[in-house]
Design a protein around this motif. Structure first.
Motif, short mmCIF file in Angstrom:
data_model
loop_
_atom_site.label_atom_id
_atom_site.label_comp_id
_atom_site.label_asym_id
_atom_site.label_seq_id
_atom_site.Cartn_x
_atom_site.Cartn_y
_atom_site.Cartn_z
N GLN A 32 0.84 -1.20 0.00
CA GLN A 32 0.00 0.00 0.00
C GLN A 32 0.88 1.25 0.00
O GLN A 32 1.40 1.62 1.05
N PRO A 33 1.11 1.85 -1.17
CA PRO A 33 0.50 1.53 -2.46
C PRO A 33 1.20 0.35 -3.15
O PRO A 33 2.23 -0.13 -2.68
N GLY A 89 2.28 2.62 -7.63
CA GLY A 89 1.98 3.81 -6.84
C GLY A 89 3.20 4.45 -6.21
O GLY A 89 3.13 5.59 -5.73
N TRP A 90 4.33 3.74 -6.23
CA TRP A 90 5.56 4.28 -5.65
C TRP A 90 6.26 5.19 -6.65
O TRP A 90 7.32 4.89 -7.18
N LYS A 142 2.96 11.83 -8.38
CA LYS A 142 1.73 11.86 -9.17
C LYS A 142 1.97 12.22 -10.63
O LYS A 142 1.28 11.74 -11.52
N GLY A 145 2.06 8.02 -10.02
CA GLY A 145 2.08 7.41 -8.70
C GLY A 145 1.19 8.09 -7.69
O GLY A 145 0.33 8.91 -8.03
N GLN A 146 1.43 7.80 -6.42
CA GLN A 146 0.56 8.29 -5.35
C GLN A 146 1.09 9.54 -4.67
O GLN A 146 0.31 10.32 -4.10
#
Length: 215
Positions: free
Chosen positions: A154-155, A159-160, A163, A167-168
């Protein structure tokens, strides 16, 4: 008489020089020890920010190993092991982001036993742009707190990233390189920990070579 006076003065000057050299040597030694003690105090404070004291009952500085791994960046890196009641409860890894805008960015990453991030901090000095890239510092912004609670699950792997790269994680207006480098370094630290978790806790601790700073 003149010769005796010259000899006497030479002896006095020689003794003075020896005394001065000895005083300087003692002063330098005391200064080095004081600098090292200050560094150790700062390190202990930084470790406490990413590994809360309630999560361990062992002195982190006395339970460390040194590792070399590409996932953590170039060079050797200390890893501090947290234990609670004799059982492994987490670790603090040092990682280097070699691709910061101004060069290397050194980090410490605290994780619990399962690999969830407890905290990340930048270890000064660094050369990121003041007012832009230096927002990775906790004293400049709370951006670094965005890693708290993150893990390899998570993520997900995609996602690592920041943005801007799909990614997150947020980046900074006008400064993407710096947060991108930090995100990648934290991800690398988590990947290393997951792959080597059991062995890092089994390895014998390294003896501290610094003199006591008590008092």
């Amino acid at each position: 008489m003149i010769g005796q006076a010259i000899t006497r003065n030479a002896v006095i000057l020689g003794l003075f020089a020896i005394g001065t050299a000895a005083t300087l040597a003692l002063t330098n030694q005391a200064t080095r020890q004081r600098v090292e003690c200050n560094r150790q105090t700062a390190l202990a404070d930084a470790l406490a920010q990413v590994m809360p004291p309630a999560r361990h009952d062992n002195p982190l500085l006395d339970d460390s190993i040194t590792i070399t791994a590409p996932l953590l960046g170039h060079g050797e890196h200390p890893l501090y092991r947290a234990r609670l009641g004799g059982e492994a409860s987490g670790a603090v890894l040092e990682a280097v982001a070699p691709d910061g805008y101004g060069g290397d960015i050194r980090l410490i990453v605290g994780v619990d036993r399962d690999g969830t991030v407890l905290g990340v901090r930048v270890v000064p000095p660094h050369n990121e742009t003041p007012g832009l890239g230096d927002n990775i510092e906790i004293r400049k912004s709370d951006w670094i707190l965005g890693f708290n609670g993150a893990s390899l699950e998570q993520p997900s792997a995609s996602g690592w990233a920041v943005k801007k790269d799909g990614g997150q994680f947020d980046s900074f207006t006008g400064a993407t390189i710096t947060p991108r480098a930090v995100v990648s370094a934290v991800h690398g630290a988590l990947r290393y920990y997951q792959a080597h978790r059991d062995e890092v806790f089994e390895a014998p601790a390294q003896a501290r070579t610094t003199e006591s700073c008590d008092g």
